[in-house]
Design a protein around this motif. Structure first.
Motif, PDB file in Angstrom:
ATOM      1  N   ASN A 197       0.836  -1.197   0.000  1.00 55.08           N
ATOM      2  CA  ASN A 197       0.000   0.000   0.000  1.00 55.08           C
ATOM      3  C   ASN A 197       0.876   1.255   0.000  1.00 55.08           C
ATOM      4  OD1 ASN A 197      -2.258   1.587   0.042  1.00 55.08           O
ATOM      5  ND2 ASN A 197      -3.055   0.842   1.976  1.00 55.08           N
ATOM      6  N   LYS A 198       0.695   2.162   0.978  1.00 57.90           N
ATOM      7  CA  LYS A 198       1.482   3.396   1.046  1.00 57.90           C
ATOM      8  C   LYS A 198       2.512   3.353   2.169  1.00 57.90           C
ATOM      9  CE  LYS A 198      -1.902   6.450  -1.132  1.00 57.90           C
ATOM     10  NZ  LYS A 198      -2.698   5.355  -1.669  1.00 57.90           N
ATOM     11  N   LEU A 199       2.893   2.168   2.578  1.00 53.23           N
ATOM     12  CA  LEU A 199       3.920   1.983   3.603  1.00 53.23           C
ATOM     13  C   LEU A 199       5.296   1.986   2.952  1.00 53.23           C
ATOM     14  CD1 LEU A 199       4.359   1.269   6.667  1.00 53.23           C
ATOM     15  CD2 LEU A 199       4.500  -1.101   5.906  1.00 53.23           C
ATOM     16  N   ILE A 200       6.207   2.830   3.464  1.00 51.07           N
ATOM     17  CA  ILE A 200       7.556   2.941   2.919  1.00 51.07           C
ATOM     18  C   ILE A 200       8.561   2.821   4.060  1.00 51.07           C
ATOM     19  CG2 ILE A 200       9.221   4.419   1.745  1.00 51.07           C
ATOM     20  CD1 ILE A 200       6.979   5.636   0.179  1.00 51.07           C
ATOM     21  N   ALA A 201       9.487   1.892   3.926  1.00 50.46           N
ATOM     22  CA  ALA A 201      10.586   1.726   4.889  1.00 50.46           C
ATOM     23  C   ALA A 201      11.871   2.232   4.231  1.00 50.46           C
ATOM     24  CB  ALA A 201      10.723   0.271   5.304  1.00 50.46           C
ATOM     25  N   SER A 202      12.664   2.993   4.990  1.00 52.79           N
ATOM     26  CA  SER A 202      13.868   3.610   4.428  1.00 52.79           C
ATOM     27  C   SER A 202      15.065   3.390   5.337  1.00 52.79           C
ATOM     28  CB  SER A 202      13.655   5.119   4.220  1.00 52.79           C
ATOM     29  OG  SER A 202      12.557   5.376   3.383  1.00 52.79           O
ATOM     30  N   ALA A 203      16.241   3.356   4.725  1.00 57.86           N
ATOM     31  CA  ALA A 203      17.516   3.338   5.435  1.00 57.86           C
ATOM     32  C   ALA A 203      18.428   4.361   4.762  1.00 57.86           C
ATOM     33  CB  ALA A 203      18.143   1.949   5.403  1.00 57.86           C
ATOM     34  N   TYR A 204      19.269   5.036   5.567  1.00 58.37           N
ATOM     35  CA  TYR A 204      20.069   6.130   4.993  1.00 58.37           C
ATOM     36  C   TYR A 204      21.371   6.308   5.762  1.00 58.37           C
ATOM     37  CZ  TYR A 204      17.791   8.532   8.895  1.00 58.37           C
ATOM     38  OH  TYR A 204      17.328   8.867  10.150  1.00 58.37           O
ATOM     39  N   PHE A 205      22.288   7.019   5.118  1.00 60.47           N
ATOM     40  CA  PHE A 205      23.554   7.430   5.729  1.00 60.47           C
ATOM     41  C   PHE A 205      23.805   8.875   5.341  1.00 60.47           C
ATOM     42  CE2 PHE A 205      28.121   8.176   5.298  1.00 60.47           C
ATOM     43  CZ  PHE A 205      28.544   7.910   6.594  1.00 60.47           C
ATOM     44  N   HIS A 206      24.069   9.724   6.332  1.00 60.94           N
ATOM     45  CA  HIS A 206      24.246  11.150   6.079  1.00 60.94           C
ATOM     46  C   HIS A 206      25.602  11.631   6.586  1.00 60.94           C
ATOM     47  CE1 HIS A 206      19.580  11.793   6.190  1.00 60.94           C
ATOM     48  NE2 HIS A 206      20.001  11.233   5.067  1.00 60.94           N
ATOM     49  N   VAL A 207      26.227  12.487   5.815  1.00 64.83           N
ATOM     50  CA  VAL A 207      27.399  13.245   6.246  1.00 64.83           C
ATOM     51  C   VAL A 207      26.907  14.631   6.657  1.00 64.83           C
ATOM     52  CG1 VAL A 207      29.626  14.194   5.561  1.00 64.83           C
ATOM     53  CG2 VAL A 207      28.906  11.963   4.702  1.00 64.83           C
ATOM     54  N   MET A 208      27.354  15.111   7.841  1.00 66.94           N
ATOM     55  CA  MET A 208      26.788  16.333   8.405  1.00 66.94           C
ATOM     56  C   MET A 208      27.889  17.323   8.803  1.00 66.94           C
ATOM     57  SD  MET A 208      23.996  14.419  10.868  1.00 66.94           S
ATOM     58  CE  MET A 208      23.304  15.962  11.482  1.00 66.94           C
ATOM     59  N   PRO A 209      28.299  18.236   7.917  1.00 70.66           N
ATOM     60  CA  PRO A 209      29.187  19.329   8.334  1.00 70.66           C
ATOM     61  C   PRO A 209      28.498  20.153   9.424  1.00 70.66           C
ATOM     62  CG  PRO A 209      29.025  19.180   5.942  1.00 70.66           C
ATOM     63  CD  PRO A 209      27.971  18.285   6.489  1.00 70.66           C
ATOM     64  N   THR A 210      29.217  20.418  10.517  1.00 70.37           N
ATOM     65  CA  THR A 210      28.583  20.964  11.713  1.00 70.37           C
ATOM     66  C   THR A 210      29.343  22.167  12.264  1.00 70.37           C
ATOM     67  OG1 THR A 210      27.732  18.780  12.313  1.00 70.37           O
ATOM     68  CG2 THR A 210      27.816  20.418  14.060  1.00 70.37           C
ATOM     69  N   ALA A 211      28.571  23.182  12.662  1.00 71.57           N
ATOM     70  CA  ALA A 211      29.091  24.299  13.456  1.00 71.57           C
ATOM     71  C   ALA A 211      28.451  24.202  14.830  1.00 71.57           C
ATOM     72  CB  ALA A 211      28.743  25.632  12.796  1.00 71.57           C
ATOM     73  N   SER A 212      29.267  24.339  15.876  1.00 74.14           N
ATOM     74  CA  SER A 212      28.781  24.087  17.229  1.00 74.14           C
ATOM     75  C   SER A 212      29.285  25.148  18.189  1.00 74.14           C
ATOM     76  CB  SER A 212      29.239  22.699  17.698  1.00 74.14           C
ATOM     77  OG  SER A 212      28.825  22.439  19.014  1.00 74.14           O
ATOM     78  N   CYS A 213      28.536  25.348  19.277  1.00 78.42           N
ATOM     79  CA  CYS A 213      28.982  26.244  20.333  1.00 78.42           C
ATOM     80  C   CYS A 213      28.571  25.672  21.691  1.00 78.42           C
ATOM     81  CB  CYS A 213      28.436  27.657  20.147  1.00 78.42           C
ATOM     82  SG  CYS A 213      26.651  27.800  20.372  1.00 78.42           S
ATOM     83  N   VAL A 214      29.393  25.954  22.708  1.00 79.11           N
ATOM     84  CA  VAL A 214      29.124  25.548  24.084  1.00 79.11           C
ATOM     85  C   VAL A 214      29.145  26.805  24.939  1.00 79.11           C
ATOM     86  CG1 VAL A 214      29.893  24.151  26.031  1.00 79.11           C
ATOM     87  CG2 VAL A 214      30.182  23.295  23.694  1.00 79.11           C
ATOM     88  N   ILE A 215      28.092  26.983  25.747  1.00 81.44           N
ATOM     89  CA  ILE A 215      27.934  28.185  26.560  1.00 81.44           C
ATOM     90  C   ILE A 215      27.754  27.794  28.015  1.00 81.44           C
ATOM     91  CG2 ILE A 215      26.588  30.298  26.904  1.00 81.44           C
ATOM     92  CD1 ILE A 215      25.566  29.934  24.018  1.00 81.44           C
ATOM     93  N   GLN A 216      28.525  28.454  28.882  1.00 84.26           N
ATOM     94  CA  GLN A 216      28.302  28.314  30.315  1.00 84.26           C
ATOM     95  C   GLN A 216      28.688  29.615  30.995  1.00 84.26           C
ATOM     96  OE1 GLN A 216      30.512  25.349  32.458  1.00 84.26           O
ATOM     97  NE2 GLN A 216      29.119  25.406  34.202  1.00 84.26           N
ATOM     98  N   ASN A 217      27.663  30.291  31.514  1.00 82.46           N
ATOM     99  CA  ASN A 217      27.867  31.568  32.191  1.00 82.46           C
ATOM    100  C   ASN A 217      28.650  32.529  31.291  1.00 82.46           C
ATOM    101  OD1 ASN A 217      26.438  30.669  34.487  1.00 82.46           O
ATOM    102  ND2 ASN A 217      28.273  29.589  35.211  1.00 82.46           N
ATOM    103  N   ASP A 218      29.836  32.934  31.706  1.00 82.49           N
ATOM    104  CA  ASP A 218      30.598  33.892  30.910  1.00 82.49           C
ATOM    105  C   ASP A 218      31.647  33.217  30.034  1.00 82.49           C
ATOM    106  OD1 ASP A 218      32.034  32.997  32.993  1.00 82.49           O
ATOM    107  OD2 ASP A 218      32.609  34.956  33.802  1.00 82.49           O
TER     108      ASP A 218
END
Length: 299
Positions: A197-218
């Motif tokens: 019917n309209k049931l779809i099963a998927s599998a994937y692999f992603h590459v994710m370029p990332t920008a990140s920050c960590v904040i604590q008080n000052d």
């Protein structure tokens, strides 16, 4: 004389009537020839009816297939439980006190018709993946026999104990905690199967370029790296449920606005040397791994 005149008139009328009769006969003959009075056999009619039904069924199947595979855009909303570990310097680990993410993307299939009527290969890509995590220090490796942790300039961002530095938490008496924010892109291959019917099963692999920050008080740290993600999902019409694993490393630069203060001299904004002591940086690397569970809306 009259007889001769009548004879001429009758002959003239007869002459005019002959072409008219011939034309009428030809018209009637042509009309009769155009009427197909042949009756086709019943078997031929059944064959034509079966062909029409087959074509109609094929068209309906094509329309259903297009409806099944037409949802290519997706919005994912979910929770995540990342584990962080410092890979350089003293060993430190963090646990998550709450985390969520939002992702927007699209699947571009590499072929229009599914293989064997049920399999499609595609490329997933997107320019929005936002993750927020509230972190808490879980484990610290001690570097001496006394059981105290030797400071390497990384204490402020991980423990909330600035070791005498004057920061926001000391001035206000409020500890804002440790927060991590990631923004990523993603791209990678996927395979989708439509078993019923309209049931779809998927599998994937992603590459994710990332920008990140960590904040604590000052304290503020920013960094860039590359994460990886692999997952599976099951979709029915517009709703999809999925789970994926995420892992990778990010290199950070820590910016500390509350460096060591000279007890004998008050801070003077005009003194460049004192200004420099209030702005310190350090580089470090965090390794992250975890699982993300989500619900997705396919459009």
């Amino acid at each position: 004389m009259r007889k001769i005149f009548k004879t001429i008139i009758v002959a003239s009328l007869a002459t005019l009537a002959m072409p008219l009769s011939a034309s009428t006969m030809q018209t009637y003959t042509a009309s009769s020839d155009s009427i197909d009075t042949t009756v086709e056999p019943a078997d031929t009619l059944r064959e034509k009816l079966a062909q029409m039904e087959t074509r109609m069924a094929s068209m309906e199947q094509e329309q259903e297939m297009q409806k099944t595979w037409k949802r290519r855009k997706y919005w994912k909303i979910g929770i995540t439980s990342p584990n962080l570990e410092r890979t350089d310097g003293e060993e430190m680990k963090w646990k998550t006190n709450g985390s969520f993410f939002i992702q927007k993307g699209r699947t571009s299939y590499l072929h229009s018709k599914p293989i064997a009527g049920m399999i499609k290969f595609g490329i997933d890509y997107g320019f929005l993946d936002f993750t927020y995590s509230k972190l808490e220090l879980k484990e610290v490796a001690y570097s001496n026999e006394s059981g105290t942790r030797a400071s390497d300039g990384f204490d402020d961002i991980v423990s909330g104990d600035p070791d005498g530095d004057i920061g926001i938490s000391e001035l206000t008496g409020i500890d804002l905690g440790m927060h991590k924010i990631d923004y990523s892109l993603h791209v990678g291959p996927s395979i989708s199967v439509n078993p019923w019917n309209k049931l779809i099963a998927s599998a994937y692999f992603h590459v994710m370029p990332t920008a990140s920050c960590v904040i604590q008080n000052d304290n503020f740290s920013y960094g860039f790296g590359c994460m990886m993600a692999a997952g599976v999902s099951v979709a029915y019409k517009a709703i999809s449920l999925g789970v994926e694993g995420v892992w990778g490393k990010v290199k950070y630069t820590q910016t500390d606005f509350s460096g060591d203060e000279d007890e004998d001299n008050d801070y003077d904004s005009s003194d460049e040397e004192d200004n420099a002591s209030y702005f310190n940086t350090e580089k470090f690397t965090l390794k992250q791994s975890g699982i993300r569970a989500y619900i997705a809306f396919r459009l």
